[in-house]
Structures are given as C-alpha cells and as structure tokens.
Design a protein around this motif. Structure first.
Motif, PDB file in Angstrom:
ATOM      1  N   LEU A 180      14.709  14.240  -2.325  1.00  0.00           N
ATOM      2  CA  LEU A 180      14.426  13.884  -1.115  1.00  0.00           C
ATOM      3  C   LEU A 180      13.168  14.423  -0.568  1.00  0.00           C
ATOM      4  O   LEU A 180      13.026  15.831  -0.609  1.00  0.00           O
ATOM      5  CB  LEU A 180      15.759  14.216  -0.166  1.00  0.00           C
ATOM      6  CG  LEU A 180      15.466  13.861   1.404  1.00  0.00           C
ATOM      7  CD1 LEU A 180      15.594  12.348   1.608  1.00  0.00           C
ATOM      8  CD2 LEU A 180      16.728  14.316   2.008  1.00  0.00           C
ATOM      9  N   ASN A 181      12.062  14.017   0.050  1.00  0.00           N
ATOM     10  CA  ASN A 181      10.847  14.454   0.252  1.00  0.00           C
ATOM     11  C   ASN A 181      10.394  13.655   1.666  1.00  0.00           C
ATOM     12  O   ASN A 181      11.074  12.675   1.887  1.00  0.00           O
ATOM     13  CB  ASN A 181       9.871  14.717  -0.760  1.00  0.00           C
ATOM     14  CG  ASN A 181       9.499  13.388  -1.588  1.00  0.00           C
ATOM     15  OD1 ASN A 181       9.572  12.265  -0.832  1.00  0.00           O
ATOM     16  ND2 ASN A 181       9.038  13.391  -2.720  1.00  0.00           N
ATOM     17  N   PHE A 182       9.258  14.136   2.050  1.00  0.00           N
ATOM     18  CA  PHE A 182       8.835  13.748   3.458  1.00  0.00           C
ATOM     19  C   PHE A 182       8.247  12.061   3.104  1.00  0.00           C
ATOM     20  O   PHE A 182       8.417  11.271   3.959  1.00  0.00           O
ATOM     21  CB  PHE A 182       7.599  14.377   3.714  1.00  0.00           C
ATOM     22  CG  PHE A 182       6.882  13.939   5.079  1.00  0.00           C
ATOM     23  CD1 PHE A 182       7.839  14.129   6.131  1.00  0.00           C
ATOM     24  CD2 PHE A 182       5.628  13.317   5.187  1.00  0.00           C
ATOM     25  CE1 PHE A 182       7.347  13.633   7.512  1.00  0.00           C
ATOM     26  CE2 PHE A 182       5.259  12.910   6.446  1.00  0.00           C
ATOM     27  CZ  PHE A 182       6.012  13.072   7.438  1.00  0.00           C
ATOM     28  N   PHE A 209       0.860  -1.104   0.049  1.00  0.00           N
ATOM     29  CA  PHE A 209       0.029  -0.094  -0.082  1.00  0.00           C
ATOM     30  C   PHE A 209       0.666   1.445   0.041  1.00  0.00           C
ATOM     31  O   PHE A 209       0.441   2.248  -0.682  1.00  0.00           O
ATOM     32  CB  PHE A 209      -0.921   0.168   1.121  1.00  0.00           C
ATOM     33  CG  PHE A 209      -2.109  -1.096   1.117  1.00  0.00           C
ATOM     34  CD1 PHE A 209      -3.078  -0.824  -0.137  1.00  0.00           C
ATOM     35  CD2 PHE A 209      -2.118  -2.027   1.838  1.00  0.00           C
ATOM     36  CE1 PHE A 209      -3.789  -1.862  -0.214  1.00  0.00           C
ATOM     37  CE2 PHE A 209      -3.205  -3.056   1.682  1.00  0.00           C
ATOM     38  CZ  PHE A 209      -3.928  -2.715   0.770  1.00  0.00           C
ATOM     39  N   MET A 210       1.918   1.071   0.588  1.00  0.00           N
ATOM     40  CA  MET A 210       3.035   2.443   0.752  1.00  0.00           C
ATOM     41  C   MET A 210       3.496   2.650  -0.711  1.00  0.00           C
ATOM     42  O   MET A 210       3.610   3.671  -1.201  1.00  0.00           O
ATOM     43  CB  MET A 210       3.941   2.180   1.617  1.00  0.00           C
ATOM     44  CG  MET A 210       3.722   2.459   3.024  1.00  0.00           C
ATOM     45  SD  MET A 210       4.961   2.149   4.290  1.00  0.00           S
ATOM     46  CE  MET A 210       5.653   3.910   3.954  1.00  0.00           C
ATOM     47  N   ASN A 211       3.765   1.566  -1.245  1.00  0.00           N
ATOM     48  CA  ASN A 211       4.205   1.750  -2.731  1.00  0.00           C
ATOM     49  C   ASN A 211       3.035   1.987  -3.708  1.00  0.00           C
ATOM     50  O   ASN A 211       3.587   2.879  -4.594  1.00  0.00           O
ATOM     51  CB  ASN A 211       4.988   0.546  -3.285  1.00  0.00           C
ATOM     52  CG  ASN A 211       6.236  -0.020  -2.662  1.00  0.00           C
ATOM     53  OD1 ASN A 211       6.951   0.717  -1.933  1.00  0.00           O
ATOM     54  ND2 ASN A 211       6.664  -1.145  -2.607  1.00  0.00           N
ATOM     55  N   MET A 212       2.186   1.748  -3.485  1.00  0.00           N
ATOM     56  CA  MET A 212       0.975   2.190  -4.336  1.00  0.00           C
ATOM     57  C   MET A 212       0.544   3.770  -4.005  1.00  0.00           C
ATOM     58  O   MET A 212       0.648   4.465  -5.068  1.00  0.00           O
ATOM     59  CB  MET A 212      -0.465   1.359  -4.155  1.00  0.00           C
ATOM     60  CG  MET A 212      -0.279   0.154  -4.592  1.00  0.00           C
ATOM     61  SD  MET A 212       0.207  -0.030  -6.514  1.00  0.00           S
ATOM     62  CE  MET A 212      -1.347   0.257  -7.022  1.00  0.00           C
ATOM     63  N   ALA A 213       0.693   4.015  -2.930  1.00  0.00           N
ATOM     64  CA  ALA A 213       0.329   5.408  -2.628  1.00  0.00           C
ATOM     65  C   ALA A 213       1.598   6.547  -3.196  1.00  0.00           C
ATOM     66  O   ALA A 213       1.373   7.579  -3.517  1.00  0.00           O
ATOM     67  CB  ALA A 213       0.126   5.764  -1.183  1.00  0.00           C
ATOM     68  N   MET A 214       2.836   5.959  -2.806  1.00  0.00           N
ATOM     69  CA  MET A 214       3.947   6.641  -3.240  1.00  0.00           C
ATOM     70  C   MET A 214       4.525   6.690  -4.442  1.00  0.00           C
ATOM     71  O   MET A 214       4.739   7.686  -5.136  1.00  0.00           O
ATOM     72  CB  MET A 214       5.144   6.533  -2.076  1.00  0.00           C
ATOM     73  CG  MET A 214       4.876   7.005  -0.695  1.00  0.00           C
ATOM     74  SD  MET A 214       6.167   6.505   0.318  1.00  0.00           S
ATOM     75  CE  MET A 214       7.615   6.482  -0.690  1.00  0.00           C
ATOM     76  N   LEU A 215       4.597   5.450  -4.945  1.00  0.00           N
ATOM     77  CA  LEU A 215       5.226   5.184  -6.223  1.00  0.00           C
ATOM     78  C   LEU A 215       4.200   4.958  -7.336  1.00  0.00           C
ATOM     79  O   LEU A 215       4.675   4.959  -8.688  1.00  0.00           O
ATOM     80  CB  LEU A 215       6.326   4.196  -6.108  1.00  0.00           C
ATOM     81  CG  LEU A 215       7.232   4.340  -5.122  1.00  0.00           C
ATOM     82  CD1 LEU A 215       8.118   2.928  -4.878  1.00  0.00           C
ATOM     83  CD2 LEU A 215       8.095   5.490  -5.118  1.00  0.00           C
TER      84      LEU A 215
END
Length: 117
Positions: A85-87, A17-23
């Motif tokens: 580099l971001n949050f 889910f993190m990869n889907m949201a971020m990447l």
C-alpha cells in the motif's frame, strides 16, 4: 450524451497515463484490473447511481459504504500480499471511484432523459 462520451474518453485517457506512470504498463495484470474495476463499480453504483442520482442514500452514508468496501479490498490485498500500500495506489483508487461516480451519474441521467431534452 456528449458529456457522457467526453467523460468516458477523458477517463480512459487519464487511466492510460496513470497506468503508464504507476505500473509502467498500459495494460495492468488481471489482479490489478479486478481491484480497479471493483473501485470503479462501487463508485458507479453506490456514489453515482444510488447517492447522486436516486438520492436514496445520504452522501455521508454513501461515503461510509464506499470506504468500507475499499478498506476491505485493501485489507484483502494486504492479507494475500498482492502489493504494498503506497500513495500512488491510493490515488489510483480515488481516481477510479470518482470516475465511476461521474459515469454512473451521467449514465442514469442520460438513460432517464425524455427525448425532447
């Protein structure tokens, strides 16, 4: 053993889910995977195994060593201009470190348990 499997499957689901949201992709690029894997392994061995399980390093020294490895990785990324580099990237790195530390601690705890436990 159940806690180890639960931590692994929960970690994979959250990583998806993190990869889907971020990447915007379930499977990141090879370069991104190497950096995420580096953070996971540093968390696994330095924090999870050496610090929490074997207690060969104090928590302060383990965190300093971990921060040094992560800062060097971020500097390398900045040097080769791999990404900005971001949050979100910092949160992803923290997640990989924490998940690696939990997996390292639980793996060594399960590996060294007596059969009667």
């Amino acid at each position: 053993m159940k806690l180890l499997l639960f931590t692994f499957t929960t970690g994979l689901a959250l990583l998806y889910f993190m990869n889907m949201a971020m990447l915007k992709s379930a499977i990141p690029s090879v370069e991104w995977s190497i950096h995420a894997g580096t953070r996971f392994l540093v968390g696994f061995f330095v924090l999870g195994v050496v610090c929490f399980y074997f207690k060969q390093l104090t928590f302060k020294h383990a965190v300093q060593l971990t921060l040094a490895a992560v800062v060097l990785d971020y500097l390398y990324d900045y040097y080769v201009e791999a990404y900005r580099l971001n949050f979100e990237i910092i949160l992803h790195g923290i997640y990989m470190l924490v998940w690696g530390a939990l997996m390292g601690y639980l793996t060594w705890r399960y590996k060294n348990q007596s059969p009667s436990e």
